[in-house]
Design an enzyme around this catalytic site. Structure first.
Site, PDB file in Angstrom:
ATOM      1  N   ILE A  40      42.754  45.629  63.108  1.00  0.00           N
ATOM      2  CA  ILE A  40      41.348  45.260  62.901  1.00  0.00           C
ATOM      3  C   ILE A  40      41.067  43.816  63.333  1.00  0.00           C
ATOM      4  O   ILE A  40      39.913  43.422  63.446  1.00  0.00           O
ATOM      5  CB  ILE A  40      40.873  45.480  61.444  1.00  0.00           C
ATOM      6  CG1 ILE A  40      41.754  44.709  60.451  1.00  0.00           C
ATOM      7  CG2 ILE A  40      40.823  46.958  61.103  1.00  0.00           C
ATOM      8  CD1 ILE A  40      41.153  44.603  59.052  1.00  0.00           C
ATOM      9  N   THR A  80      38.182  45.722  45.347  1.00  0.00           N
ATOM     10  CA  THR A  80      38.965  45.928  44.128  1.00  0.00           C
ATOM     11  C   THR A  80      38.331  45.210  42.937  1.00  0.00           C
ATOM     12  O   THR A  80      37.622  44.208  43.104  1.00  0.00           O
ATOM     13  CB  THR A  80      40.393  45.384  44.370  1.00  0.00           C
ATOM     14  OG1 THR A  80      41.070  45.276  43.124  1.00  0.00           O
ATOM     15  CG2 THR A  80      40.376  43.984  44.980  1.00  0.00           C
ATOM     16  N   LYS A  91      40.872  39.342  48.943  1.00  0.00           N
ATOM     17  CA  LYS A  91      39.844  40.378  48.842  1.00  0.00           C
ATOM     18  C   LYS A  91      38.505  39.756  48.418  1.00  0.00           C
ATOM     19  O   LYS A  91      37.450  40.158  48.903  1.00  0.00           O
ATOM     20  CB  LYS A  91      40.258  41.464  47.834  1.00  0.00           C
ATOM     21  CG  LYS A  91      41.405  42.346  48.275  1.00  0.00           C
ATOM     22  CD  LYS A  91      41.112  43.163  49.526  1.00  0.00           C
ATOM     23  CE  LYS A  91      40.118  44.286  49.289  1.00  0.00           C
ATOM     24  NZ  LYS A  91      39.994  45.178  50.490  1.00  0.00           N
ATOM     25  N   ASN A 105      42.431  50.490  39.549  1.00  0.00           N
ATOM     26  CA  ASN A 105      43.699  50.992  40.106  1.00  0.00           C
ATOM     27  C   ASN A 105      43.632  52.488  40.378  1.00  0.00           C
ATOM     28  O   ASN A 105      43.313  53.258  39.478  1.00  0.00           O
ATOM     29  CB  ASN A 105      44.841  50.734  39.111  1.00  0.00           C
ATOM     30  CG  ASN A 105      45.249  49.285  39.063  1.00  0.00           C
ATOM     31  OD1 ASN A 105      44.412  48.406  38.856  1.00  0.00           O
ATOM     32  ND2 ASN A 105      46.525  49.010  39.252  1.00  0.00           N
ATOM     33  N   ARG A 158      45.398  48.131  32.694  1.00  0.00           N
ATOM     34  CA  ARG A 158      44.670  48.465  33.917  1.00  0.00           C
ATOM     35  C   ARG A 158      43.784  49.670  33.628  1.00  0.00           C
ATOM     36  O   ARG A 158      44.082  50.479  32.747  1.00  0.00           O
ATOM     37  CB  ARG A 158      45.651  48.839  35.063  1.00  0.00           C
ATOM     38  CG  ARG A 158      46.631  47.716  35.451  1.00  0.00           C
ATOM     39  CD  ARG A 158      45.890  46.603  36.148  1.00  0.00           C
ATOM     40  NE  ARG A 158      46.749  45.515  36.623  1.00  0.00           N
ATOM     41  CZ  ARG A 158      46.965  44.379  35.955  1.00  0.00           C
ATOM     42  NH1 ARG A 158      46.464  44.204  34.748  1.00  0.00           N
ATOM     43  NH2 ARG A 158      47.696  43.423  36.498  1.00  0.00           N
ATOM     44  N   ASP A 196      58.504  38.717  34.288  1.00  0.00           N
ATOM     45  CA  ASP A 196      57.093  38.995  34.573  1.00  0.00           C
ATOM     46  C   ASP A 196      56.702  38.534  35.976  1.00  0.00           C
ATOM     47  O   ASP A 196      57.355  37.673  36.574  1.00  0.00           O
ATOM     48  CB  ASP A 196      56.214  38.284  33.527  1.00  0.00           C
ATOM     49  CG  ASP A 196      54.899  39.009  33.298  1.00  0.00           C
ATOM     50  OD1 ASP A 196      54.601  39.972  34.034  1.00  0.00           O
ATOM     51  OD2 ASP A 196      54.168  38.607  32.365  1.00  0.00           O
TER      52      ASP A 196
END
Ligand code: NAD
Ligand code: TYD
Length: 355
Positions: free
Chosen positions: A58, A132, A162, A187, A222, A288
């Site tokens: 793209i 998102t 994003k 999600n 989520r 994490d």
């Protein structure tokens, strides 16, 4: 016809399959086939003349211009992106390039093409940007869910890239009048999901008897949406969304990561019991993710109010279908577990062993 970018990826391929089941309108599918793009997802369309696949980037303006001039699509649905948060932490460059520069290149190509259309085609044209909920940042446990007017507070290189692309799309509408709509979705899960993301990774690891790595305390939340419901939401917004507007898309399914993994283990215990014992025995707590967003939740009332869209699947029906799909498609899983997939797993989880 419509031009889809990133239509060989997880959501893009589900969208293309859904589109060609629901409509007769042809699809030009522009996809660079990065590690995440897989033509096997579209194998059922191999002999379908309504699907034209073009391998390309793209960021290649000449290619974008050529495709728009040759095929004269009435809409562009833009999925192509680098999409995995953990990869964005290890290497943000590709995210800046594809997600920001790529969106910019498409917008400029589309703007030039749109200027050549007659007034009827101009008015009917759409640029649909697929984004998102992660652009909104992280919620506290009792905060209300994200509405479309929630401030942008991206926390990862992925979500920042994003967010930047969303701002470009907005600006091209306000400045140049480009007829855009944007959807911000939670999600997704379902068939053809690359096994680096939570749900497919856990299914694939469990079936291989490997550890199920939970980041941190497993209490991050989520909202989960079955991918075909995302496809139907995009169809609804493309058909009836108001120009320049954004629509939040979600499943009304907030779950902690630990709840998700427990559900997957329990379904696998039922559908493919392991003589060694419940799959829950494989759950392992690991270090994490840096900057790990605590909670995402989507208020999807606007798309329901304006366009009558609601998800068709509950989490229970969608996740059962998904687990069954992975059980039935061991060949697809084996094919995507290439050398580069193994390298990624090695890199991402080796440094988390501290727990
Ligand atoms: P994915 O990583 O599975 O697929 C991305 C596709 O884009 C791949 O086929 C890849 O080959 C292609 N691509 C990457 N760079 C390209 C480039 N420079 N030129 C052309 N093609 C390129 O991603 P996905 O999960 O299917 O996500 C699709 C879109 O939906 C993304 O824009 C993502 O931000 C958004 N989104 C994803 C989720 C989710 O849960 N996965 C949720 C909300 C929004
Ligand atoms: P992911 O599927 O990467 O989506 P996102 O980060 O875009 O929401 O991860 C979903 C959640 O699962 C996120 O909170 C991180 C967590 N997670 C794990 O606990 N272990 C894992 O191995 C992975 C890949 C994700």
């Amino acid at each position: 016809m419509i031009l889809v970018t990133g239509g060989a990826g997880f959501i893009g391929s589900n969208f293309v399959l859904d589109w060609l089941e629901q409509t007769q309108e042809a699809v030009i599918n522009l996809d660079a086939l990065t590690y995440a793009g897989n033509l096997e997802n579209l194998a059922s369309l191999q002999h379908d003349p309504r699907h034209v696949f073009v391998r390309g980037d793209i960021c290649d303006r000449a290619l974008v211009d050529r495709l728009l001039a040759e095929h004269r699509p009435r809409a562009v649905v833009h999925f192509a992106a680098e999409s995995h948060v953990d990869r964005s932490i290890h290497g943000p460059g590709a995210f800046m390039r594809t997600n920001i520069e790529g969106t910019y290149t498409l917008l400029e190509g589309v703007r030039a093409h749109w200027a050549t259309l007659d007034s009827g085609d101009k008015a009917a044209f759409r640029f649909h940007h697929v984004s998102t909920d992660e652009v909104y940042g992280s919620l506290g446990a009792t905060d209300p869910a994200f509405t479309e007017s929630h401030p942008y507070e991206p926390n990862s290189p992925y979500s920042a890239s994003k967010a930047a692309s969303d701002h470009l799309v907005r600006a091209w509408h306000h400045t140049y009048g480009l007829p855009v709509v944007t959807t911000n979705c939670s999600n997704n899960y379902g068939p053809f999901h690359f096994p680096e993301k939570l749900i497919p990774l856990m299914i694939v690891n469990a079936l291989a008897g490997k550890p199920l790595p939970i980041y941190g305390d497993g209490q991050n939340v989520r909202d989960w949406l079955y991918v075909r419901d995302h496809a139907s939401a995009i169809r609804a917004v493309l058909a009836g969304g108001r120009l320049g507007e954004t629509y939040n898309i979600g499943g009304w399914n907030e779950k902690t990561n630990l709840e998700i993994v427990h559900t997957l283990c329990d379904l696998l215990d039922e559908l493919k019991p392991d003589p060694a014992g419940s799959y829950r025995r494989l759950i392992t707590y690991v270090k994490d993710r840096p900057g790990h967003d605590r909670r995402y939740a989507i208020d999807a009332r606007k798309v329901e109010r304006e366009l009558g869209w609601r998800p068709a699947e509950t989490f229970e029906t969608g996740v059962r279908k998904t687990v069954q799909w992975y059980l039935d498609h061991a060949d697809w899983v084996a094919h995507v577990q290439s050398g580069s997939y193994r390298d990624w797993v090695e890199q991402n989880y080796a440094e988390r062993q501290a727990g």
